[in-house]
Design an enzyme around this catalytic site. Structure first.
Site, PDB file in Angstrom:
ATOM      1  N   ARG A 133       2.465  -2.145  -0.057  1.00  0.00           N
ATOM      2  CA  ARG A 133       3.848  -2.639  -0.014  1.00  0.00           C
ATOM      3  C   ARG A 133       3.956  -4.137   0.316  1.00  0.00           C
ATOM      4  O   ARG A 133       4.718  -4.850  -0.349  1.00  0.00           O
ATOM      5  CB  ARG A 133       4.689  -1.822   0.978  1.00  0.00           C
ATOM      6  CG  ARG A 133       4.754  -0.321   0.665  1.00  0.00           C
ATOM      7  CD  ARG A 133       5.745   0.421   1.529  1.00  0.00           C
ATOM      8  NE  ARG A 133       7.108   0.118   1.160  1.00  0.00           N
ATOM      9  CZ  ARG A 133       7.910  -0.650   1.857  1.00  0.00           C
ATOM     10  NH1 ARG A 133       7.498  -1.182   2.995  1.00  0.00           N
ATOM     11  NH2 ARG A 133       9.120  -0.898   1.449  1.00  0.00           N
ATOM     12  N   CYS A 155     -11.287  -8.409  -3.233  1.00  0.00           N
ATOM     13  CA  CYS A 155     -11.515  -9.719  -3.843  1.00  0.00           C
ATOM     14  C   CYS A 155     -10.258 -10.165  -4.578  1.00  0.00           C
ATOM     15  O   CYS A 155     -10.246 -10.301  -5.802  1.00  0.00           O
ATOM     16  CB  CYS A 155     -12.688  -9.629  -4.803  1.00  0.00           C
ATOM     17  SG  CYS A 155     -14.172  -9.063  -3.979  1.00  0.00           S
ATOM     18  N   ARG A 194      12.022   8.366   2.391  1.00  0.00           N
ATOM     19  CA  ARG A 194      11.564   7.352   3.348  1.00  0.00           C
ATOM     20  C   ARG A 194      12.079   7.645   4.758  1.00  0.00           C
ATOM     21  O   ARG A 194      11.353   7.499   5.732  1.00  0.00           O
ATOM     22  CB  ARG A 194      12.085   5.975   2.904  1.00  0.00           C
ATOM     23  CG  ARG A 194      11.564   4.820   3.749  1.00  0.00           C
ATOM     24  CD  ARG A 194      12.343   3.537   3.445  1.00  0.00           C
ATOM     25  NE  ARG A 194      12.426   3.241   2.055  1.00  0.00           N
ATOM     26  CZ  ARG A 194      11.586   2.455   1.384  1.00  0.00           C
ATOM     27  NH1 ARG A 194      10.609   1.864   2.015  1.00  0.00           N
ATOM     28  NH2 ARG A 194      11.754   2.232   0.099  1.00  0.00           N
ATOM     29  N   TYR A 222       5.589   5.742   1.082  1.00  0.00           N
ATOM     30  CA  TYR A 222       5.012   4.909   0.018  1.00  0.00           C
ATOM     31  C   TYR A 222       3.771   4.155   0.529  1.00  0.00           C
ATOM     32  O   TYR A 222       3.541   3.010   0.177  1.00  0.00           O
ATOM     33  CB  TYR A 222       6.077   3.948  -0.559  1.00  0.00           C
ATOM     34  CG  TYR A 222       7.341   4.692  -0.936  1.00  0.00           C
ATOM     35  CD1 TYR A 222       7.364   5.511  -2.046  1.00  0.00           C
ATOM     36  CD2 TYR A 222       8.497   4.622  -0.147  1.00  0.00           C
ATOM     37  CE1 TYR A 222       8.503   6.241  -2.371  1.00  0.00           C
ATOM     38  CE2 TYR A 222       9.641   5.339  -0.473  1.00  0.00           C
ATOM     39  CZ  TYR A 222       9.632   6.152  -1.590  1.00  0.00           C
ATOM     40  OH  TYR A 222      10.746   6.879  -1.906  1.00  0.00           O
TER      41      TYR A 222
END
Ligand code: LLP
Length: 422
Positions: free
Chosen positions: A314, A344, A279, A374
């Site tokens: 996320r 939806c 990350r 991510y």
């Protein structure tokens, strides 16, 4: 990212140009920023512990172009599956530049993992006898759950402690290495990955101490040296505006100090220190550009975009915050608005009561910050909304590194049996 006269650009290229050329939704990565992030971590840790190596966790952003940047910087690859090992191999990372840290592996995973010749990092003691059926690797590592984990993403990304599915219980660690040694395995490493997105610098030396106490005891008891100890990833980035980032200097200094002290305490030959951040390298170097397609004034005013939870999951999955900018309108008056995607599902209504430019309108471009980690890797095709394109910007130019999916991609590999036709 830069904002000048309200106009947003990434790597020197206006997002309006990127959107026009490649369409939206679009993931954009800034190569220079990825390299800068990598070098910052490498230089800081090697300053305090020179025998240091990093493996990029491929799952974080698995575009081969990104993995190649990591390889050029000197990183290996941390892989969660055989396909990730193949991806690493496709960019030239093989053997001990690859760590296989899958969990709950099938026999097929184990056989292929072993045949690939990478470093095998076993998530459980029960994998060892299954692995030995296929052969005896020269080196083995076990993933230890040192009993404690933490994450800024909350419970969701806390990967150690009693509620985590990962790693060996401390009471099994010595037995695991005893069995490995008895099987003729000669070289050993140890591993943990206790949580993701941690911005508390003192956390890293703390968990290092926990792992070293477990591993040190094992080393002493069995008379084995550990060639490496891998502390996993977890280096956090701030997502909220104004949130304090990780004090990398302190994390590195204190972690190295703990590592050294504990190695000496247990009489371990100083092991190599490995880490697997991901990350921290790509998170803030990636942006998601979307288009406002439709605006509804119902119970609330809702801005409908093409960046729903299928594109960036996320917020819907973890409640994570991602800051959103509106191209050309950042200095305009604000109002509390909602923003959603096109699925939806009401969880797709992932921004509620956010202060956004009040005059946001159809056709505007929205830019989501910190989308590199991510982001694309966790996107999916639900509702026939296909995966985004990915672009790499470098030296003032933009290269398409993954084409937008098409209908053919959506139905590829499906078959309609003959009796359903006609
Ligand atoms: N090593 C292993 C074995 C991992 O499982 C991970 C991430 C890493 C390294 C890299 O960790 P990092 O430096 O990125 O913290 N989807 C979640 C994050 C899941 C982390 C999974 N493991 C999110 O979007 O926050």
């Amino acid at each position: 990212m830069n904002i000048a006269n309200d106009k947003i650009s990434v790597g020197g290229i206006p997002v309006a140009d990127l959107a026009q050329r490649f369409g939206t939704p679009l993931y954009v990565y800034d190569e220079a920023k990825i390299r800068e992030n990598y070098r910052r971590v490498y230089q800081t840790f090697t300053k305090y512990y020179p025998d240091f190596e990093m493996f990029y966790a491929v799952k974080c952003c698995n575009n081969p172009a990104i993995v190649n940047i990591m390889r050029q910087e000197g990183a290996g690859a941390d892989c969660a599956s055989v396909n990730e090992i193949l991806l690493a191999k496709s960019v030239g990372l093989t053997g001990e530049k690859v760590m296989f840290s899958g969990n709950f592996l099938s026999d097929d995973d184990i056989r292929q993992g072993l045949e690939s010749g990478v470093i095998f990092n076993l998530d459980d003691i029960s994998i060892l006898p299954r692995l030995l059926k296929f052969g005896t690797p020269e080196m083995i590592s076990f993933r230890v759950n040192p009993g404690y984990g933490k994450s800024n993403v909350g419970e969701y990304v806390t990967n150690a402690g009693p509620n985590a599915k990962f790693g060996l219980h401390p009471s099994q660690v010595t037995e695991a290495y005893r069995q490995a040694k008895a099987a003729g395995i000669k070289r050993f490493g140890a591993h943990m990955m206790t949580g993701s997105c941690i911005t508390d610098a003192d956390y890293f030396p703390f968990v290092t101490g926990l792992l070293m106490d477990i591993i040190g005891q094992t080393g002493k008891e069995l008379g084995i040296d550990f060639e490496f100890i891998d502390l996993g990833g977890g280096l956090g980035i701030p997502y909220q505006v104004g949130e304090e980032g990780l004090d990398l200097e302190r994390a590195a200094m204190k972690t190295a100090e703990m590592f050294r002290t504990k190695s000496a305490e247990y009489g371990l030959k100083p092991p190599q220190l490995k880490m697997e951040p991901a990350r921290y390298f790509v998170g803030n170097a990636g942006y998601l550009i979307g288009t406002v397609h439709s605006i509804k004034e119902s119970y609330k005013k809702i801005i409908g975009t093409d960046i729903g939870m299928n594109v960036l999951c996320r917020p819907a999955m973890y409640g994570s915050y991602h800051h959103i900018y509106v191209d050309g309108k950042e200095s305009h008056d604000r109002a509390a608005l909602g923003l959603c995607g096109q699925l939806c599902e009401n969880t797709d209504f992932w921004v509620k009561d956010r202060q956004l430019p009040a005059d946001i309108q159809e056709g505007d471009l929205v830019v989501v910050e910190n989308a590199g980690a991510y982001g694309f890797g966790m996107s999916y095709q639900y509702n026939g909304r296909l995966r985004a394109a990915e672009v790499l910007v470098h030296d003032g130019q933009a290269d398409l590194i993954r084409a937008r999916e098409t209908f053919e991609d959506m139905v590829r590999h499906t078959t309609v049996p003959a009796h359903l036709k006609g």
